[in-house]
Design an enzyme around this catalytic site. Structure first.
Site, PDB file in Angstrom:
ATOM      1  N   GLU A 112     -16.616  -1.437   3.217  1.00  0.00           N
ATOM      2  CA  GLU A 112     -15.463  -0.547   3.376  1.00  0.00           C
ATOM      3  C   GLU A 112     -15.573   0.734   2.546  1.00  0.00           C
ATOM      4  O   GLU A 112     -15.253   1.803   3.038  1.00  0.00           O
ATOM      5  CB  GLU A 112     -14.173  -1.287   3.004  1.00  0.00           C
ATOM      6  CG  GLU A 112     -13.773  -2.375   3.977  1.00  0.00           C
ATOM      7  CD  GLU A 112     -13.233  -1.843   5.296  1.00  0.00           C
ATOM      8  OE1 GLU A 112     -12.846  -0.661   5.377  1.00  0.00           O
ATOM      9  OE2 GLU A 112     -13.184  -2.624   6.258  1.00  0.00           O
TER      10      GLU A 112
ATOM     11  N   ASP B 130      -7.305   5.622   4.932  1.00  0.00           N
ATOM     12  CA  ASP B 130      -7.646   4.432   4.156  1.00  0.00           C
ATOM     13  C   ASP B 130      -8.015   4.883   2.744  1.00  0.00           C
ATOM     14  O   ASP B 130      -8.739   5.872   2.578  1.00  0.00           O
ATOM     15  CB  ASP B 130      -8.821   3.691   4.788  1.00  0.00           C
ATOM     16  CG  ASP B 130      -8.493   3.153   6.165  1.00  0.00           C
ATOM     17  OD1 ASP B 130      -7.316   2.870   6.430  1.00  0.00           O
ATOM     18  OD2 ASP B 130      -9.421   3.018   6.980  1.00  0.00           O
TER      19      ASP B 130
END
Length: 141
Positions: A54, A71
């Site tokens: 991620e 994000d």
């Protein structure tokens, strides 16, 4: 000189930019941080894999999504549901910008809430790079 450094730090915080961010160098460094933040030992390999996929181990990582959300941080926590941009908000009741500094305590609390509700499937990086695949070897950590 100290006044100048203080002024620069104050300016960065005032602009909402991270005064300090961290790039973890090794999986073991991540494991230590996860342990300090109370992650279950039997999930550490999955969390390390998730963080690798991620954010590439960067606490200051941000990524803009096609739907307009962003994000944030080590766990890439999404602004649409979990945090508030420019304000405390979302289900985690945290300011998104606080997720991109070197203190991962608030990130960890939020990631655990996300996991409690959705499991690792909440993260596309985990789904594509970790689920059913060889997980990092952290036995020496």
């Amino acid at each position: 000189m100290n006044t100048f450094i203080f002024a620069i730090g104050f300016l960065l915080i005032g602009l909402g930019l991270p005064a300090e961010a961290k790039q973890f160098k090794t999986d073991c460094e991540v494991v230590r941080a996860l342990r300090q933040n109370g992650f279950p030992e039997n999930q550490l390999r999955d969390w390390v894999c998730l963080i690798r996929s991620e954010s590439s181990l960067k606490t200051h990582a941000t990524n803009r999504n096609k739907n307009g959300s962003t994000d944030y941080g080590l766990f890439q926590i999404n602004s649409r549901y979990w945090c508030g941009q420019g304000r405390v908000g979302g289900d985690c009741k945290v300011k998104c910008e606080s997720l991109i500094d070197d203190n991962i305590a608030d990130d960890s609390r939020c990631a655990k809430l996300i996991f409690k509700r959705h499991g690792f499937n909440a993260w596309y990086g985990w789904q594509s790079k970790c689920r059913g695949k060889a997980l990092p070897n952290i036995s020496k950590c």
